[in-house]
Design a protein around this motif. Structure first.
Motif, PDB file in Angstrom:
ATOM      1  N   UNK A   1     -17.310  10.682  -8.407  1.00  9.27           N
ATOM      2  CA  UNK A   1     -16.681  11.001  -9.685  1.00  9.27           C
ATOM      3  C   UNK A   1     -15.428  10.162  -9.944  1.00  9.27           C
ATOM      4  N   UNK A   2     -14.698   9.836  -8.888  1.00 11.08           N
ATOM      5  CA  UNK A   2     -13.424   9.130  -9.039  1.00 11.08           C
ATOM      6  C   UNK A   2     -13.253   8.099  -7.925  1.00 11.08           C
ATOM      7  N   UNK A   3     -12.874   6.894  -8.310  1.00 10.20           N
ATOM      8  CA  UNK A   3     -12.451   5.877  -7.358  1.00 10.20           C
ATOM      9  C   UNK A   3     -10.946   5.700  -7.545  1.00 10.20           C
ATOM     10  N   UNK A   4     -10.196   5.924  -6.481  1.00 10.27           N
ATOM     11  CA  UNK A   4      -8.734   5.831  -6.534  1.00 10.27           C
ATOM     12  C   UNK A   4      -8.265   4.621  -5.738  1.00 10.27           C
ATOM     13  N   UNK A   5      -7.440   3.800  -6.356  1.00  8.20           N
ATOM     14  CA  UNK A   5      -6.814   2.658  -5.703  1.00  8.20           C
ATOM     15  C   UNK A   5      -5.346   3.001  -5.502  1.00  8.20           C
ATOM     16  N   UNK A   6      -4.916   3.012  -4.250  1.00  9.20           N
ATOM     17  CA  UNK A   6      -3.557   3.459  -3.933  1.00  9.20           C
ATOM     18  C   UNK A   6      -2.809   2.338  -3.202  1.00  9.20           C
ATOM     19  N   UNK A   7      -1.842   1.740  -3.900  1.00 10.93           N
ATOM     20  CA  UNK A   7      -1.025   0.699  -3.293  1.00 10.93           C
ATOM     21  C   UNK A   7      -1.817  -0.491  -2.790  1.00 10.93           C
ATOM     22  N   UNK A   8      -2.905  -0.794  -3.473  1.00 11.36           N
ATOM     23  CA  UNK A   8      -3.817  -1.846  -3.015  1.00 11.36           C
ATOM     24  C   UNK A   8      -3.172  -3.225  -3.175  1.00 11.36           C
ATOM     25  N   UNK A   9      -3.374  -4.076  -2.172  1.00 10.90           N
ATOM     26  CA  UNK A   9      -2.872  -5.456  -2.237  1.00 10.90           C
ATOM     27  C   UNK A   9      -3.692  -6.337  -1.308  1.00 10.90           C
ATOM     28  N   UNK A  10      -4.299  -7.407  -1.836  1.00 10.94           N
ATOM     29  CA  UNK A  10      -4.998  -8.347  -0.961  1.00 10.94           C
ATOM     30  C   UNK A  10      -4.026  -8.933   0.067  1.00 10.94           C
ATOM     31  N   UNK A  11      -4.485  -9.070   1.281  1.00  7.44           N
ATOM     32  CA  UNK A  11      -3.603  -9.588   2.329  1.00  7.44           C
ATOM     33  C   UNK A  11      -3.115 -10.997   2.033  1.00  7.44           C
ATOM     34  N   UNK A  12      -3.883 -11.733   1.248  1.00  7.88           N
ATOM     35  CA  UNK A  12      -3.464 -13.087   0.898  1.00  7.88           C
ATOM     36  C   UNK A  12      -2.197 -13.077   0.042  1.00  7.88           C
ATOM     37  N   UNK A  13      -1.893 -11.946  -0.612  1.00  8.76           N
ATOM     38  CA  UNK A  13      -0.703 -11.839  -1.452  1.00  8.76           C
ATOM     39  C   UNK A  13       0.495 -11.240  -0.718  1.00  8.76           C
ATOM     40  N   UNK A  14       0.366 -10.963   0.564  1.00  7.85           N
ATOM     41  CA  UNK A  14       1.500 -10.439   1.330  1.00  7.85           C
ATOM     42  C   UNK A  14       2.684 -11.395   1.236  1.00  7.85           C
ATOM     43  N   UNK A  15       3.869 -10.843   1.009  1.00  4.63           N
ATOM     44  CA  UNK A  15       5.070 -11.651   0.876  1.00  4.63           C
ATOM     45  C   UNK A  15       5.338 -12.123  -0.537  1.00  4.63           C
ATOM     46  N   UNK A  16       4.408 -11.842  -1.454  1.00  4.83           N
ATOM     47  CA  UNK A  16       4.552 -12.275  -2.842  1.00  4.83           C
ATOM     48  C   UNK A  16       4.715 -11.081  -3.784  1.00  4.83           C
ATOM     49  N   UNK A  17       5.205  -9.963  -3.248  1.00  6.48           N
ATOM     50  CA  UNK A  17       5.271  -8.730  -4.026  1.00  6.48           C
ATOM     51  C   UNK A  17       6.148  -8.842  -5.268  1.00  6.48           C
ATOM     52  N   UNK A  18       7.124  -9.729  -5.257  1.00  2.92           N
ATOM     53  CA  UNK A  18       8.039  -9.875  -6.390  1.00  2.92           C
ATOM     54  C   UNK A  18       7.678 -11.039  -7.288  1.00  2.92           C
ATOM     55  N   UNK A  19       6.504 -11.629  -7.046  1.00  3.62           N
ATOM     56  CA  UNK A  19       6.089 -12.807  -7.797  1.00  3.62           C
ATOM     57  C   UNK A  19       4.776 -12.530  -8.527  1.00  3.62           C
ATOM     58  N   UNK A  20       4.541 -13.259  -9.653  1.00  2.00           N
ATOM     59  CA  UNK A  20       3.221 -13.179 -10.283  1.00  2.00           C
ATOM     60  C   UNK A  20       2.164 -13.720  -9.316  1.00  2.00           C
ATOM     61  N   UNK A  21       0.925 -13.205  -9.310  1.00  3.63           N
ATOM     62  CA  UNK A  21       0.415 -12.179 -10.218  1.00  3.63           C
ATOM     63  C   UNK A  21       0.705 -10.750  -9.770  1.00  3.63           C
ATOM     64  N   UNK A  22       1.299 -10.575  -8.579  1.00  6.43           N
ATOM     65  CA  UNK A  22       1.455  -9.224  -8.039  1.00  6.43           C
ATOM     66  C   UNK A  22       2.399  -8.391  -8.893  1.00  6.43           C
ATOM     67  N   UNK A  23       3.559  -8.936  -9.221  1.00  5.61           N
ATOM     68  CA  UNK A  23       4.578  -8.136  -9.909  1.00  5.61           C
ATOM     69  C   UNK A  23       4.188  -7.796 -11.344  1.00  5.61           C
ATOM     70  N   UNK A  24       3.268  -8.545 -11.932  1.00  3.28           N
ATOM     71  CA  UNK A  24       2.849  -8.284 -13.311  1.00  3.28           C
ATOM     72  C   UNK A  24       1.528  -7.522 -13.395  1.00  3.28           C
TER      73      UNK A  24
END
Length: 219
Positions: A3-26
């Motif tokens: 009934x529901x698919x929940x994504x919680x704090x999902x982040x591809x490992x390739x984007x680690x360290x880029x949390x404050x940069x696009x595309x992650x921050x946007x």
């Protein structure tokens, strides 16, 4: 049934360290809490390289190189065993990958039957009628290698509809289709999703599936 698919704090490992940069921050998905509900329609709009195909693979379970969690009705998908995962793929999740994954040496019908033989979901007559609706019934006996990319996309759409599903995940399903074929594909997909009470989750970097009454999510 899911009934529901929940994504919680999902982040591809390739984007680690880029949390404050696009595309992650946007992004409206990465590092956010997102719920996808059965019966709804979602268009995930993304630029190239932002992780749309990765997201589809994470949900389907082809890849696990992410941080955060994915839940099916509150159950962490990392806890699923092989048999459970296969059962979900047979009964609840249908995926059309961007690269389509047709076997070039097999005919159109043989490619589709590979899935339909596992699910027993449609008769050959029903499959042929779907191909006819997308104007490729005349290619039923042609090898996939000899089809155009647009024709291959239409074959892959029909194959994705040859099973029961609660969530239909389509990764750039109409990127090589003109407006007329896009409209025909959208009509078919929405009709089948409505019949099964299922959700549609379609991604796009440009030419998108012409869904109606959809929620737009920017990746």
């Amino acid at each position: 049934m899911i009934e529901t698919i929940s994504l919680v704090g999902l982040l591809p490992k390739v984007f680690e360290g880029c949390e404050q940069e696009p595309p992650v921050c946007t992004s409206e998905v990465w590092l956010k809490d997102v719920e996808l509900l059965r019966g709804r329609r979602y268009l995930i709009s993304a630029e190239s390289g932002t992780g749309k195909s990765s997201l589809c693979s994470f949900i389907y379970g082809n890849r696990t190189d992410y941080n955060g969690k994915i839940f099916f009705d509150g159950r962490d998908t990392r806890s699923l065993g092989i048999d459970e995962r296969c059962d979900f793929r047979r009964r609840s999740l249908s995926l059309l990958p961007q690269e389509m994954r047709l076997f070039p040496e097999l005919s159109v019908m043989e490619n589709i039957r590979l899935k339909n033989d596992l699910t027993g979901f449609r008769s050959d007559r029903e499959i042929f009628d779907l191909l006819d609706e997308l104007e490729i019934a005349g290619k039923a006996d042609s090898k996939a290698a000899f089809l155009s990319i647009g024709q291959q996309q239409r074959v892959a759409i029909v194959r994705a509809l040859c099973q029961p599903f609660d969530f239909l995940i389509l990764d750039e399903p109409v990127s090589h289709l003109d407006a007329r074929n896009n409209a025909a594909a959208a009509t078919m997909v929405q009709r089948e999703a409505d019949r099964q009470g299922a959700a549609i989750v379609a991604t796009s970097v440009g030419n998108h599936l012409k869904l109606t009454d959809y929620t737009l999510i920017r990746l």
